[in-house]
Design a protein around this motif. Structure first.
Motif, PDB file in Angstrom:
ATOM      1  N   TYR A 176      53.255   1.693  18.159  1.00  0.00           N
ATOM      2  CA  TYR A 176      53.983   0.541  17.624  1.00  0.00           C
ATOM      3  C   TYR A 176      53.062  -0.618  17.263  1.00  0.00           C
ATOM      4  CZ  TYR A 176      57.900   3.266  19.224  1.00  0.00           C
ATOM      5  OH  TYR A 176      58.797   4.288  19.392  1.00  0.00           O
ATOM      6  N   SER A 206      55.591   8.677  26.480  1.00  0.00           N
ATOM      7  CA  SER A 206      56.640   8.323  25.529  1.00  0.00           C
ATOM      8  C   SER A 206      57.448   7.136  26.031  1.00  0.00           C
ATOM      9  CB  SER A 206      57.564   9.521  25.292  1.00  0.00           C
ATOM     10  OG  SER A 206      56.856  10.585  24.708  1.00  0.00           O
ATOM     11  N   LYS A 207      57.647   7.091  27.359  1.00  0.00           N
ATOM     12  CA  LYS A 207      58.430   5.994  27.927  1.00  0.00           C
ATOM     13  C   LYS A 207      57.735   4.658  27.670  1.00  0.00           C
ATOM     14  CE  LYS A 207      60.642   4.484  32.223  1.00  0.00           C
ATOM     15  NZ  LYS A 207      60.049   3.157  32.326  1.00  0.00           N
ATOM     16  N   SER A 210      57.813   3.774  23.981  1.00  0.00           N
ATOM     17  CA  SER A 210      59.153   3.356  23.585  1.00  0.00           C
ATOM     18  C   SER A 210      59.451   1.947  24.074  1.00  0.00           C
ATOM     19  CB  SER A 210      60.192   4.338  24.131  1.00  0.00           C
ATOM     20  OG  SER A 210      59.989   5.627  23.601  1.00  0.00           O
ATOM     21  N   GLU A 211      58.999   1.615  25.295  1.00  0.00           N
ATOM     22  CA  GLU A 211      59.224   0.270  25.804  1.00  0.00           C
ATOM     23  C   GLU A 211      58.514  -0.764  24.944  1.00  0.00           C
ATOM     24  OE1 GLU A 211      57.909   0.463  29.805  1.00  0.00           O
ATOM     25  OE2 GLU A 211      59.765   1.337  30.563  1.00  0.00           O
ATOM     26  N   SER A 212      57.286  -0.444  24.546  1.00  0.00           N
ATOM     27  CA  SER A 212      56.541  -1.372  23.699  1.00  0.00           C
ATOM     28  C   SER A 212      57.249  -1.561  22.364  1.00  0.00           C
ATOM     29  CB  SER A 212      55.123  -0.836  23.464  1.00  0.00           C
ATOM     30  OG  SER A 212      54.450  -1.619  22.519  1.00  0.00           O
ATOM     31  N   GLY A 213      57.714  -0.475  21.782  1.00  0.00           N
ATOM     32  CA  GLY A 213      58.434  -0.574  20.519  1.00  0.00           C
ATOM     33  C   GLY A 213      59.722  -1.357  20.644  1.00  0.00           C
ATOM     34  N   TRP A 214      60.408  -1.156  21.745  1.00  0.00           N
ATOM     35  CA  TRP A 214      61.664  -1.884  21.958  1.00  0.00           C
ATOM     36  C   TRP A 214      61.408  -3.373  22.112  1.00  0.00           C
ATOM     37  CZ3 TRP A 214      63.382  -4.536  26.413  1.00  0.00           C
ATOM     38  CH2 TRP A 214      64.719  -4.968  26.361  1.00  0.00           C
ATOM     39  N   LEU A 215      60.381  -3.736  22.882  1.00  0.00           N
ATOM     40  CA  LEU A 215      60.059  -5.147  23.086  1.00  0.00           C
ATOM     41  C   LEU A 215      59.765  -5.845  21.765  1.00  0.00           C
ATOM     42  CD1 LEU A 215      57.731  -5.036  26.223  1.00  0.00           C
ATOM     43  CD2 LEU A 215      60.042  -5.975  26.102  1.00  0.00           C
ATOM     44  N   GLY A 217      60.623  -4.664  18.755  1.00  0.00           N
ATOM     45  CA  GLY A 217      61.617  -4.352  17.730  1.00  0.00           C
ATOM     46  C   GLY A 217      61.082  -3.516  16.584  1.00  0.00           C
ATOM     47  N   GLN A 219      60.533  -0.208  14.411  1.00  0.00           N
ATOM     48  CA  GLN A 219      61.181   1.076  14.135  1.00  0.00           C
ATOM     49  C   GLN A 219      60.396   1.922  13.144  1.00  0.00           C
ATOM     50  OE1 GLN A 219      64.857  -0.542  12.586  1.00  0.00           O
ATOM     51  NE2 GLN A 219      65.855  -0.432  14.583  1.00  0.00           N
ATOM     52  N   GLU A 241      56.100   7.099  16.358  1.00  0.00           N
ATOM     53  CA  GLU A 241      55.501   8.184  17.122  1.00  0.00           C
ATOM     54  C   GLU A 241      55.264   9.423  16.257  1.00  0.00           C
ATOM     55  OE1 GLU A 241      56.706   8.759  21.225  1.00  0.00           O
ATOM     56  OE2 GLU A 241      57.941   6.954  21.103  1.00  0.00           O
TER      57      GLU A 241
END
Length: 395
Positions: A176, A206-207, A210-215, A217, A219, A241
């Motif tokens: 991300y 992956s977790k 994914s957390e970094s991408g969520w923080l 935003g 996509q 990813e």
């Protein structure tokens, strides 16, 4: 470089792939036909704010950014979108050139109203010290704030653009991209300190990714793979990813564990910086030196060829300190000096290896910083002749 007969000379692998691309066509493909993501124009609606985060590792950033903006404006009228390009620190000349180009490309985007003083589309450099342009997004488990460049937080759609680098690279990051590169200084220091503590960091799970991408935003992302001339060999866009995996497959195609095992134990590894930038960065030097270590024998030495490097930044200058390594590392990792993190990586390497640098920096100055200096190619040739096994790698 020709293969001399007096010693074993091996071309080593790095995050390099063969070939080249036509940048406008490659950008059109990355945006219009992404991996596991719809065409980017379908993700945008009139009034959206689009941020393009250009990582410092990206080769040929100017034509890539121009092509992205051209494509976006070909799909949406300039009045429909507000485009913000965020560059890495120290890229003010590039920011000015891109702003001048935007003013010519989209003259109607220039503000003529006191109520909207900013142009519709503009380019700026990230400053990890500028609190006014940073926005809080989360806290660590120790309740330490994580701040990201405000334009990336406020955007409706973010397009990170970067060069794919191996996971172990000091400049590497999760798929991300935006953290820590566009974070605040404290966040960058935490990442750097954690990376150095690990020494041989494992790939992010992956977790965690994914957390970094969520923080942030995120996509979607665009990744480039460099070729041996430092230009773009491959450009791909899509779900972050999936993009990361596509680049990894392209770089490692054809390699095998047996081949990797046979390419070890070198007495000397010479790393040539391939970025066509007129002035290589100390961040590149540090990452190139780190990437060379895996190929060396216990007493092996590293040469980084950065022929156009002319200056020593304040952070690198701190390597002249007489402080013990451990104390100096701690000071560098909490410092706001330019290239302090790169200096920390280099000091960590210097504690175990001899590092030579071929550049235009004064040899006495380099030696005061803990480096051995190579003044010209003939000195490098003599050094290679004295080694039985020599590996050469483009970075």
């Amino acid at each position: 470089m020709k293969n001399p007969s007096s010693f074993e000379f091996v071309q080593l692998r790095c995050a390099i792939a063969p070939g080249s691309v036509d940048i406008p066509q490659a950008v059109e493909q990355a945006l219009g036909n992404p991996i596991e993501f719809p065409s980017v124009d379908l993700a945008l609606v009139p009034g959206d704010r689009v941020a393009i985060a250009v990582h410092e590792s990206l080769p040929q950033p100017e034509p890539v950014v121009m092509a992205i903006i051209d494509w976006l404006l070909s799909k949406h009228p300039t009045s429909d979108l507000a485009i913000r390009v965020v560059l890495a620190p120290g890229n003010e000349p590039l920011a000015q050139r891109l702003n001048d180009w935007i003013a010519t490309r989209c003259p109607q985007s220039e503000s003529t109203s006191e109520s909207t003083p900013e142009p519709t589309h503009r380019v700026m450099c990230h400053d990890p010290e500028d609190q006014q342009n940073l926005e809080y997004i989360a806290a660590t488990m120790q309740s330490e704030g994580i701040y990201l460049h405000r334009e990336l937080v406020d955007a409706d759609f973010v397009i990170p653009v970067y060069r794919w680098l191996e996971t172990k690279d000091p400049r590497g990051h999760d798929p991300y991209v935006v953290l820590p590169a566009f974070g605040d200084r404290a966040t960058q220091a935490r990442y750097a300190k954690n990376w150095l503590k690990q020494q041989d960091p494992a790939p992010p799970t992956s977790k965690k990714a994914s957390e970094s991408g969520w923080l942030a935003g995120i996509q979607y992302a665009i990744a480039a793979v460099a070729n041996q001339e430092g230009r773009i060999a491959m450009l791909v866009g899509g779900a972050p990813e999936s993009v990361d995996q596509a680049c990894a497959n392209a770089v490692h195609f054809g390699s095998s564990p047996k081949e990797a095992t046979s390419q070890q134990g070198f007495e000397l590894v010479v790393v040539q910086l391939v970025d066509p930038s007129s002035v290589p960065s100390w961040s590149q030097v540090a990452s190139a030196a780190w990437s060379a270590q895996r190929w060396l024998s216990p007493a092996g030495r590293i040469v980084v060829v950065a022929s156009n490097l002319t200056e020593v930044s304040p952070g690198i200058g701190a390597l002249a300190s007489d402080e013990p390594d451990e104390e100096l590392l701690q000071l560098l990792l909490t410092s706001s000096l330019q290239d302090a993190n790169a200096a920390a990586v280099l000091r960590d390497i210097q504690s175990r290896r001899s590092v030579y640098v071929q550049s235009q920096v004064d040899p006495e100055l380099l030696e005061s910083l803990g480096f051995a200096s190579i003044r010209d190619p003939s000195e490098l040739e003599r050094l290679m002749q004295k080694s039985k096994r020599v590996g050469v790698m483009e970075y």
